[in-house]
Design an enzyme around this catalytic site. Sequence first.
Site, PDB file in Angstrom:
ATOM      1  N   GLN A  76       0.333  -1.501   0.303  1.00  0.00           N
ATOM      2  CA  GLN A  76      -0.055   0.378  -0.220  1.00  0.00           C
ATOM      3  C   GLN A  76       0.674   1.301  -0.282  1.00  0.00           C
ATOM      4  O   GLN A  76       1.842   1.091  -1.082  1.00  0.00           O
ATOM      5  CB  GLN A  76      -0.542   0.044   1.468  1.00  0.00           C
ATOM      6  CG  GLN A  76      -1.713  -1.583   1.607  1.00  0.00           C
ATOM      7  CD  GLN A  76      -3.762  -0.799   0.517  1.00  0.00           C
ATOM      8  OE1 GLN A  76      -3.030   0.305  -0.365  1.00  0.00           O
ATOM      9  NE2 GLN A  76      -4.127  -2.251  -0.292  1.00  0.00           N
ATOM     10  N   ALA A 140       9.950  -1.226   6.576  1.00  0.00           N
ATOM     11  CA  ALA A 140       8.906  -1.468   5.569  1.00  0.00           C
ATOM     12  C   ALA A 140       9.254  -2.232   4.394  1.00  0.00           C
ATOM     13  O   ALA A 140      10.660  -1.739   4.100  1.00  0.00           O
ATOM     14  CB  ALA A 140       8.053  -0.206   5.311  1.00  0.00           C
ATOM     15  N   CYS A 171       1.048   1.624   5.188  1.00  0.00           N
ATOM     16  CA  CYS A 171       0.973   0.266   4.641  1.00  0.00           C
ATOM     17  C   CYS A 171      -0.072  -0.289   4.355  1.00  0.00           C
ATOM     18  O   CYS A 171      -0.524  -1.768   4.516  1.00  0.00           O
ATOM     19  CB  CYS A 171       1.526  -0.992   5.493  1.00  0.00           C
ATOM     20  SG  CYS A 171       3.538  -0.199   5.359  1.00  0.00           S
TER      21      CYS A 171
END
Length: 216
Positions: A76, A140, A171
């Site tokens: 995302q 991440a 995310c």
Amino acid sequence: MGTLGDTLITKQLGLTDYESVWESMKNFTQSRDQDTPDEIWVVEHPPTFTLGRNGKEHHILQETSIPIVKVDRGGQVTYHGPGQIVIYLLLDLHRRGIGIRQLVTLIENCIVELLSAYEVTAYSDAKAPGVYVDKKKIAALGLRVSKGRTTHGLSLNVDMDLTPFGYINPCGYEGLEIIQCKDLGITDSMPVLSEKLTAIIHAEIMKAAETAKTTD
């Protein structure tokens, strides 16, 4: 004696805008052949939001002057900015005999190993890729794999302005708290942490490839 394909080259790109590095990644991957050495690119980006290929725009909560780049990785929305280590992995997984899930686990474990050297207990989550400390995200991960060749990679928050993370659901997770090395008492500089993490990743990729060869 190792072959050209066994080589893993590390390049330091410094502070470079996101889109030019992304374009270079695509060009590198499209033009490489079976003998092109794999590379690790270490970079720092100016403030940028990136939205994965299946990313939902409603996870961007607030309009800002920070550019939003729609990219071809999984995942995302996330934020990149000064004070964050970004490492891109340009690997031929087929040649190295490494699976995609294996690579994700390897990357997460390398970050956990780095933080453990500073007596910080970090962990991964099988349901939400990345690395966490006390349920707060410190690193991440997002990859693209095409024909066994990878682009994109990981980001580790070191000493940055975390405010822009509040403008998104990081995310894709509402209310996810973000943390950085500085908050955990890690005072080593970006170059030092970058060098240590890159060395761990390099060693683990080489080790994984050697293990794959011996089990063929």
